[in-house]
Design a protein around this motif. Sequence first.
Motif, PDB file in Angstrom:
ATOM      1  N   SER A  69       0.829  -1.205   0.000  1.00 15.55           N
ATOM      2  CA  SER A  69       0.000   0.000   0.000  1.00 15.55           C
ATOM      3  C   SER A  69       0.870   1.265   0.000  1.00 15.55           C
ATOM      4  N   THR A  70       2.029   1.202   0.640  1.00  9.17           N
ATOM      5  CA  THR A  70       2.937   2.351   0.631  1.00  9.17           C
ATOM      6  C   THR A  70       3.467   2.612  -0.769  1.00  9.17           C
ATOM      7  N   VAL A  71       3.860   1.563  -1.476  1.00 11.82           N
ATOM      8  CA  VAL A  71       4.343   1.709  -2.852  1.00 11.82           C
ATOM      9  C   VAL A  71       3.228   2.238  -3.746  1.00 11.82           C
ATOM     10  N   ASN A  72       2.025   1.729  -3.556  1.00  7.80           N
ATOM     11  CA  ASN A  72       0.889   2.180  -4.349  1.00  7.80           C
ATOM     12  C   ASN A  72       0.604   3.659  -4.096  1.00  7.80           C
ATOM     13  N   THR A  73       0.681   4.090  -2.838  1.00  7.98           N
ATOM     14  CA  THR A  73       0.463   5.502  -2.503  1.00  7.98           C
ATOM     15  C   THR A  73       1.558   6.382  -3.089  1.00  7.98           C
ATOM     16  N   LEU A  74       2.806   5.949  -2.993  1.00  6.32           N
ATOM     17  CA  LEU A  74       3.912   6.733  -3.538  1.00  6.32           C
ATOM     18  C   LEU A  74       3.830   6.857  -5.054  1.00  6.32           C
ATOM     19  N   LEU A  75       3.322   5.834  -5.731  1.00  5.05           N
ATOM     20  CA  LEU A  75       3.162   5.906  -7.175  1.00  5.05           C
ATOM     21  C   LEU A  75       1.980   6.785  -7.581  1.00  5.05           C
ATOM     22  N   PHE A  76       0.946   6.840  -6.738  1.00  9.94           N
ATOM     23  CA  PHE A  76      -0.234   7.636  -7.052  1.00  9.94           C
ATOM     24  C   PHE A  76      -0.058   9.112  -6.698  1.00  9.94           C
ATOM     25  N   LEU A  77       0.818   9.414  -5.758  1.00  8.65           N
ATOM     26  CA  LEU A  77       0.979  10.782  -5.270  1.00  8.65           C
ATOM     27  C   LEU A  77       1.325  11.803  -6.359  1.00  8.65           C
ATOM     28  N   PRO A  78       2.257  11.541  -7.274  1.00  8.17           N
ATOM     29  CA  PRO A  78       2.519  12.537  -8.325  1.00  8.17           C
ATOM     30  C   PRO A  78       1.325  12.791  -9.240  1.00  8.17           C
ATOM     31  N   MET A  79       0.456  11.803  -9.388  1.00 12.34           N
ATOM     32  CA  MET A  79      -0.725  12.007 -10.217  1.00 12.34           C
ATOM     33  C   MET A  79      -1.792  12.808  -9.486  1.00 12.34           C
ATOM     34  N   ALA A  80      -1.844  12.687  -8.161  1.00 13.80           N
ATOM     35  CA  ALA A  80      -2.860  13.389  -7.378  1.00 13.80           C
ATOM     36  C   ALA A  80      -2.428  14.789  -6.974  1.00 13.80           C
ATOM     37  N   ALA A  81      -1.149  15.075  -7.005  1.00 13.78           N
ATOM     38  CA  ALA A  81      -0.651  16.373  -6.537  1.00 13.78           C
ATOM     39  C   ALA A  81      -1.246  17.563  -7.280  1.00 13.78           C
ATOM     40  N   PRO A  82      -1.378  17.557  -8.615  1.00 16.69           N
ATOM     41  CA  PRO A  82      -1.969  18.733  -9.278  1.00 16.69           C
ATOM     42  C   PRO A  82      -3.391  19.031  -8.818  1.00 16.69           C
ATOM     43  N   GLU A  83      -4.201  18.000  -8.605  1.00 16.59           N
ATOM     44  CA  GLU A  83      -5.567  18.223  -8.150  1.00 16.59           C
ATOM     45  C   GLU A  83      -5.594  18.768  -6.726  1.00 16.59           C
ATOM     46  N   ILE A  84      -4.705  18.276  -5.877  1.00 13.12           N
ATOM     47  CA  ILE A  84      -4.640  18.778  -4.501  1.00 13.12           C
ATOM     48  C   ILE A  84      -4.210  20.237  -4.495  1.00 13.12           C
ATOM     49  N   ILE A  85      -3.209  20.565  -5.278  1.00 14.15           N
ATOM     50  CA  ILE A  85      -2.732  21.953  -5.343  1.00 14.15           C
ATOM     51  C   ILE A  85      -3.811  22.859  -5.921  1.00 14.15           C
ATOM     52  N   MET A  86      -4.504  22.419  -6.970  1.00 16.97           N
ATOM     53  CA  MET A  86      -5.574  23.225  -7.556  1.00 16.97           C
ATOM     54  C   MET A  86      -6.709  23.429  -6.561  1.00 16.97           C
ATOM     55  N   GLY A  87      -7.059  22.401  -5.818  1.00 16.80           N
ATOM     56  CA  GLY A  87      -8.128  22.531  -4.828  1.00 16.80           C
ATOM     57  C   GLY A  87      -7.778  23.509  -3.717  1.00 16.80           C
ATOM     58  N   THR A  92      -8.322  28.895  -1.327  1.00 15.41           N
ATOM     59  CA  THR A  92      -7.703  30.152  -0.886  1.00 15.41           C
ATOM     60  C   THR A  92      -8.280  31.331  -1.661  1.00 15.41           C
ATOM     61  N   LEU A  93      -8.461  31.168  -2.967  1.00 15.46           N
ATOM     62  CA  LEU A  93      -9.035  32.233  -3.785  1.00 15.46           C
ATOM     63  C   LEU A  93     -10.458  32.561  -3.337  1.00 15.46           C
ATOM     64  N   PHE A  94     -11.278  31.540  -3.127  1.00 17.39           N
ATOM     65  CA  PHE A  94     -12.658  31.774  -2.729  1.00 17.39           C
ATOM     66  C   PHE A  94     -12.739  32.440  -1.362  1.00 17.39           C
ATOM     67  N   LEU A  95     -11.909  31.984  -0.445  1.00 15.98           N
ATOM     68  CA  LEU A  95     -11.941  32.571   0.897  1.00 15.98           C
ATOM     69  C   LEU A  95     -11.434  34.013   0.887  1.00 15.98           C
ATOM     70  N   ASN A  96     -10.421  34.296   0.102  1.00 15.74           N
ATOM     71  CA  ASN A  96      -9.907  35.663   0.038  1.00 15.74           C
ATOM     72  C   ASN A  96     -10.825  36.594  -0.739  1.00 15.74           C
ATOM     73  N   THR A  97     -11.537  36.058  -1.717  1.00 14.86           N
ATOM     74  CA  THR A  97     -12.428  36.892  -2.525  1.00 14.86           C
ATOM     75  C   THR A  97     -13.707  37.233  -1.765  1.00 14.86           C
ATOM     76  N   ALA A  98     -14.308  36.238  -1.142  1.00 12.77           N
ATOM     77  CA  ALA A  98     -15.594  36.447  -0.482  1.00 12.77           C
ATOM     78  C   ALA A  98     -15.452  36.740   1.005  1.00 12.77           C
ATOM     79  N   GLY A  99     -14.258  36.654   1.500  1.00 11.56           N
ATOM     80  CA  GLY A  99     -14.060  36.893   2.925  1.00 11.56           C
ATOM     81  C   GLY A  99     -14.428  35.682   3.756  1.00 11.56           C
ATOM     82  N   ASN A 100     -14.627  35.896   5.048  1.00  8.81           N
ATOM     83  CA  ASN A 100     -14.928  34.782   5.957  1.00  8.81           C
ATOM     84  C   ASN A 100     -16.363  34.301   5.837  1.00  8.81           C
ATOM     85  N   ASN A 101     -17.229  35.047   5.204  1.00 12.20           N
ATOM     86  CA  ASN A 101     -18.642  34.664   5.095  1.00 12.20           C
ATOM     87  C   ASN A 101     -18.944  33.915   3.809  1.00 12.20           C
TER      88      ASN A 101
END
Length: 108
Positions: A69-87, A92-101
């Motif tokens: 499972s560790t090897v599987n996670t390490l192989l999947f991590l580079p594929m999942a990183a762009p989606e995590i960074i985009m999310g 951050t954009l939504f919170l900074n644009t609309a504020g805390n509300n």
Amino acid sequence: MSFNKPKGKFNFKWEKFSFDAWLDPLNKGGLKSPLTTSLDIALLATLVATVLGTLIAFAIVRHGFKGRSTVNTLLFLPMAAPEIIMGTTLLTLFLNTAGNNFWASSRS
């Protein structure tokens, strides 16, 4: 390569506009050797990655081993990183644009 014909090597004054450099682009300025070297390295890296990826995929699917499972996670991590960074960036954009509300105002 450029569309102009400079008189010297380091000047920025255009003397003539032409497409002569694009008639035979690999013979201008020693471009052929670095390009073929780069393509050779790219082909070799592609072949090595394909062979290793196929062997690792067979090992993960067909055999149960400690750390699978560790090897599987390490192989999947580079594929999942762009989606995590985009999310996180969009959050951050939504919170900074609309504020805390943001969450309260979107439900109303």
